[in-house]
Write a protein that holds these residues in place. Structure first.
Motif, mmCIF file in Angstrom:
data_model
loop_
_atom_site.group_PDB
_atom_site.id
_atom_site.type_symbol
_atom_site.label_atom_id
_atom_site.label_comp_id
_atom_site.label_asym_id
_atom_site.label_seq_id
_atom_site.Cartn_x
_atom_site.Cartn_y
_atom_site.Cartn_z
ATOM 1 N N ALA B 4 25.546 52.809 47.325
ATOM 2 C CA ALA B 4 26.946 53.248 47.434
ATOM 3 C C ALA B 4 27.444 53.014 48.852
ATOM 4 O O ALA B 4 26.699 53.184 49.817
ATOM 5 C CB ALA B 4 27.057 54.724 47.079
ATOM 6 N N VAL B 5 28.688 52.599 48.933
ATOM 7 C CA VAL B 5 29.336 52.423 50.237
ATOM 8 C C VAL B 5 30.526 53.380 50.301
ATOM 9 O O VAL B 5 31.380 53.384 49.402
ATOM 10 C CB VAL B 5 29.816 50.972 50.442
ATOM 11 C CG1 VAL B 5 30.598 50.850 51.751
ATOM 12 C CG2 VAL B 5 28.639 50.012 50.435
ATOM 13 N N ILE B 6 30.524 54.188 51.328
ATOM 14 C CA ILE B 6 31.647 55.114 51.538
ATOM 15 C C ILE B 6 32.411 54.624 52.759
ATOM 16 O O ILE B 6 31.859 54.542 53.860
ATOM 17 C CB ILE B 6 31.148 56.555 51.787
ATOM 18 C CG1 ILE B 6 30.330 57.058 50.591
ATOM 19 C CG2 ILE B 6 32.315 57.481 52.065
ATOM 20 C CD1 ILE B 6 29.679 58.419 50.830
ATOM 21 N N LEU B 7 33.662 54.304 52.558
ATOM 22 C CA LEU B 7 34.498 53.836 53.663
ATOM 23 C C LEU B 7 35.476 54.954 54.029
ATOM 24 O O LEU B 7 36.190 55.457 53.162
ATOM 25 C CB LEU B 7 35.267 52.592 53.207
ATOM 26 C CG LEU B 7 35.842 51.687 54.288
ATOM 27 C CD1 LEU B 7 34.731 50.942 55.007
ATOM 28 C CD2 LEU B 7 36.802 50.666 53.670
ATOM 29 N N VAL B 8 35.473 55.339 55.290
ATOM 30 C CA VAL B 8 36.383 56.404 55.735
ATOM 31 C C VAL B 8 37.327 55.809 56.769
ATOM 32 O O VAL B 8 36.870 55.267 57.787
ATOM 33 C CB VAL B 8 35.598 57.575 56.370
ATOM 34 C CG1 VAL B 8 36.549 58.694 56.782
ATOM 35 C CG2 VAL B 8 34.545 58.108 55.401
ATOM 36 N N SER B 81 25.620 54.275 52.255
ATOM 37 C CA SER B 81 26.056 53.794 53.571
ATOM 38 C C SER B 81 27.480 54.243 53.805
ATOM 39 O O SER B 81 28.366 53.967 52.991
ATOM 40 C CB SER B 81 26.000 52.264 53.621
ATOM 41 O OG SER B 81 24.698 51.812 53.322
ATOM 42 N N LEU B 82 27.680 54.949 54.900
ATOM 43 C CA LEU B 82 29.032 55.418 55.239
ATOM 44 C C LEU B 82 29.550 54.594 56.406
ATOM 45 O O LEU B 82 28.849 54.429 57.409
ATOM 46 C CB LEU B 82 28.991 56.905 55.594
ATOM 47 C CG LEU B 82 30.323 57.573 55.925
ATOM 48 C CD1 LEU B 82 30.338 59.007 55.421
ATOM 49 C CD2 LEU B 82 30.635 57.554 57.422
ATOM 50 N N ILE B 83 30.747 54.076 56.257
ATOM 51 C CA ILE B 83 31.358 53.296 57.338
ATOM 52 C C ILE B 83 32.590 54.045 57.846
ATOM 53 O O ILE B 83 33.532 54.304 57.091
ATOM 54 C CB ILE B 83 31.779 51.890 56.847
ATOM 55 C CG1 ILE B 83 30.565 51.172 56.217
ATOM 56 C CG2 ILE B 83 32.345 51.079 58.005
ATOM 57 C CD1 ILE B 83 30.935 49.873 55.497
ATOM 58 N N ASP B 84 32.522 54.434 59.112
ATOM 59 C CA ASP B 84 33.651 55.120 59.742
ATOM 60 C C ASP B 84 34.496 54.037 60.422
ATOM 61 O O ASP B 84 34.094 53.459 61.433
ATOM 62 C CB ASP B 84 33.115 56.125 60.767
ATOM 63 C CG ASP B 84 34.222 56.935 61.415
ATOM 64 O OD1 ASP B 84 35.346 56.935 60.886
ATOM 65 O OD2 ASP B 84 33.960 57.567 62.457
#
Lengths: 236, 260
Positions: B4-8, B81-84
Motif C-alpha cells: 500500500a502507498v499512502i500519499l499525504v 509506504s507513506l509519502i509525505d
C-alpha cells in the motif's frame, strides 16, 4: 506501608456555598496535626484561599494550559502530601473537562492517589442535579457532601433534600457568629496562630470559635480514621 | 498482504500535512502495521525529524528516488509506504506518478493507493479538490480537514463545500481535531512521535519527564484521531489483519513475594 495520597476538591457549581472556608479549615487541620499540605486556589484574580494560606497555596488559572500543568501534574504525585483544591465556581465546568481530557482519574488510580469530592450542597435544584451528574461522571470517586449552614443553609421546608444527594458521608460546618467568623478568616492572623500558637498573654479568642473549630476538625479526623480503618489489612 | 502507498499532501503550505503523516504513522504502529516513510522535503525533512528510524528523505521528481520508493514496493518487508509530499507539490507529484505509470498500476490493483488530501481553511483549498480529483479516481481518496493548528474553515459555506465534495464520489471526509497548542509545541521540541511523548519516553526509549497534563492531551487527541481513521475505514482499506496494541496495564502497586 505507604499511605494513600488524598486530593480534596472543594467544589460546587454555585457561588457563596463555602468552598474556600472548607479548603481553609482543612488546611488548618493538617497544619495543626503537623503535616505538610499543598493547596490550589483556582480563582486567579482575587482568591481568598491563597490569601489565607499564602505559604502552602498556589494560585492557578485553569483556563490556561500552564495553570493546568501547575496543578494536575502535582495532583497525581503519590507523595502522601494531602492536596486541597478550592474550586472557584466559574472554573467548575472547566476543571472537570480538563480532568477528563487528560485522564486524571486513570492516572490517580494507577499511582495510588485518592480524589475526594467535597461537594458543597445548597437548596437549589441545580446543586442537586450537578452533584448527581458528578456521581455519574466519576463513578467510584467518593463524594462527601458539605453542608455549610452559615453560607448556604438548606430549605427547612424540605428536610429530606440532603438525603437526595448521591453520598453516604458528609461534613456539617455549623454557623458561627460574625465576630468569630471574621477572626476565623483573617489573613493577618491564621487560625493556627490564633488558637494554637498564641502567646500566653494574647487576648482570648472570640466566643464560640473554639467549640466551632473543634467540631469541624473532629469531623475531618473522623473522616481520616474511617479511611485508615478501611485500609487496615489485618483488622477483623 | 498487498503493498500500500499512502500519499499525504496539499497544494498549500502550512496546513499541517506532516502532522497528519505523523498521526498516520502512529496510528499504523498502534495497529502493529509496520510502515516506512518517505519525506520529500529535501534536503531537511520535518517528518524525518520525528520518525528517523523509518523515514528516508527523497525527491520524487528524481528518477532515482522514484525507483527507491516504487521499485521496492513488492520487495520491501514493510508493505505500507507513506509519502509525505512537500508543501505545494501535490498536483505536481500526482502528475509525475501518472507519467511513470503508478496510477495505472494502482488501477490494475497491483497495490492499494490511499491519497490524503489535507485541506486548508481558505476557499482556494476547495479548488484544489477539483484539481486533484482527476488523479484520484482509482485511489482511496480522503479529504482531511485539519484543525490541529486551529484552522476555523470560516470561508467555507456548507453548500460550496458540498458541491466540491460531490465532484469526488469516492472521497471520504476526515477531521483531525485540534491539539492543545502547548502540547503540540512540546512534542515538537521533544522531536519524538506523538505516541512516544504520550508514553513519557525519550527518542532513545528512556523515561522522559513530560508533563502529565500534556501527555493527557496528546493521548486524548490520538484517540480522537484514531476514531476518525477507524470510521473512515483506513485499516480495512489497507487490507491487512491488524492487531491493535494492548493498552498498557496499570502498574501493580505491590507484588506478592514468591515463596520457595
Amino acid at each position: 506501608m505507604r499511605r494513600r495520597t488524598f486530593v480534596y476538591i472543594a467544589c460546587s457549581p454555585n457561588p457563596r456555598v463555602g468552598t474556600t472556608l472548607t479548603a481553609s479549615l482543612l488546611t488548618t487541620y493538617f497544619a495543626v496535626t503537623n503535616r505538610t499540605v499543598m493547596g490550589f486556589d483556582t480563582n486567579p484574580y482575587d482568591g481568598d484561599f491563597a490569601r489565607l494560606h499564602p505559604k502552602s497555596t498556589s494560585v492557578i488559572d485553569i483556563a490556561a494550559t500552564r495553570g493546568q500543568i501547575d496543578m494536575f501534574d502535582r495532583l497525581v504525585v503519590p507523595d502522601e502530601t494531602p492536596k486541597i483544591v478550592d474550586l472557584w465556581h466559574p472554573a467548575y465546568r472547566r476543571f472537570f473537562e480538563v480532568a477528563d481530557n487528560v485522564g486524571f482519574l486513570d492516572e490517580a488510580d494507577r499511582s495510588g492517589v485518592t480524589p475526594v469530592l467535597l461537594y458543597h450542597a445548597d437548596a437549589s435544584q441545580k446543586s442537586l442535579d450537578a452533584c448527581q451528574d458528578l456521581g455519574a461522571r466519576w463513578p467510584g470517586v467518593e463524594i462527601a457532601i458539605v453542608s455549610n449552614e452559615g453560607a448556604a443553609s438548606l430549605d427547612p421546608a424540605h428536610p429530606g433534600h440532603l438525603s437526595r444527594f448521591p453520598t453516604e458521608h458528609g461534613f456539617r460546618i455549623p454557623p458561627l457568629n460574625a465576630v468569630a467568623m471574621a477572626a476565623a478568616t483573617d489573613p493577618e492572623t491564621p487560625l493556627k496562630e490564633l488558637l494554637w500558637d498564641a502567646p500566653d498573654d494574647a487576648p482570648p479568642p472570640p466566643d464560640g470559635l473554639i467549640d466551632w473549630i473543634e467540631d469541624v476538625l473532629a469531623q475531618f479526623r473522623a473522616f481520616e480514621l474511617r479511611h485508615a480503618l478501611a485500609d487496615m489489612e489485618f483488622l477483623w | 498482504m498487498k503493498p500500500a502507498v499512502i500519499l499525504v499532501g496539499a497544494d498549500k503550505g502550512g496546513v499541517g500535512k506532516t502532522t497528519v503523516s505523523r498521526a498516520l504513522l502512529d496510528y499504523l504502529d498502534e495497529h502493529n502495521i509496520p510502515a516506512r516513510a518517505f519525506d520529500t522535503e529535501t534536503p531537511r525533512g520535518t517528518l524525518h525529524r520525528f520518525h528517523p528510524d523509518i523515514t528516508e528523505i527523497v525527491d520524487v521528481t528524481h528518477t532515482s528516488d522514484q525507483m527507491r520508493i516504487l521499485d521496492t514496493l513488492e520487495d520491501a518487508s514493510v508493505k505500507v509506504s507513506l509519502i509525505d509530499v512537500r508543501a505545494g507539490q501535490l498536483s505536481a507529484t500526482l502528475a509525475v506518478l501518472r507519467d511513470i505509470g503508478f496510477l495505472d498500476a494502482a488501477k490494475e490493483g497491483e497495490f492499494n493507493f490511499l491519497l490524503f488530501h489535507i485541506l486548508g481553511s481558505s476557499i482556494a483549498s476547495l479548488d484544489e479538490i477539483a484539481e486533484t480529483a482527476p488523479f484520484a479516481t482509482d485511489a482511496h481518496y480522503y479529504l482531511v480537514k485539519n484543525y490541529v493548528n486551529d484552522s476555523t474553515f470560516f470561508e467555507w459555506d456548507p453548500k460550496t463545500y458540498q458541491d466540491h465534495f460531490d465532484t469526488v464520489k469516492s472521497a471520504t471526509d476526515i477531521t483531525i481535531p485540534k491539539l492543545d497548542e502547548l502540547a503540540y509545541e512540546q512534542v515538537d521540541l521533544a522531536a519524538v512521535p506523538f505516541a512516544t511523548f504520550r508514553d513519557n519516553r525519550t527518542a532513545d526509549g528512556d523515561p522522559a519527564d513530560n508533563s502529565f497534563v500534556l501527555r493527557g492531551y496528546v493521548r486524548t487527541w490520538m484517540r480522537n484521531v484514531a476514531e476518525e481513521l477507524d470510521e473512515a475505514g483506513v485499516i480495512d482499506t489497507l487490507d491487512v489483519k491488524s492487531k491493535p496494541k494492548a493498552e498498557p496495564k496499570p502498574r501493580l502497586k505491590a507484588r506478592a513475594k514468591s515463596r520457595k
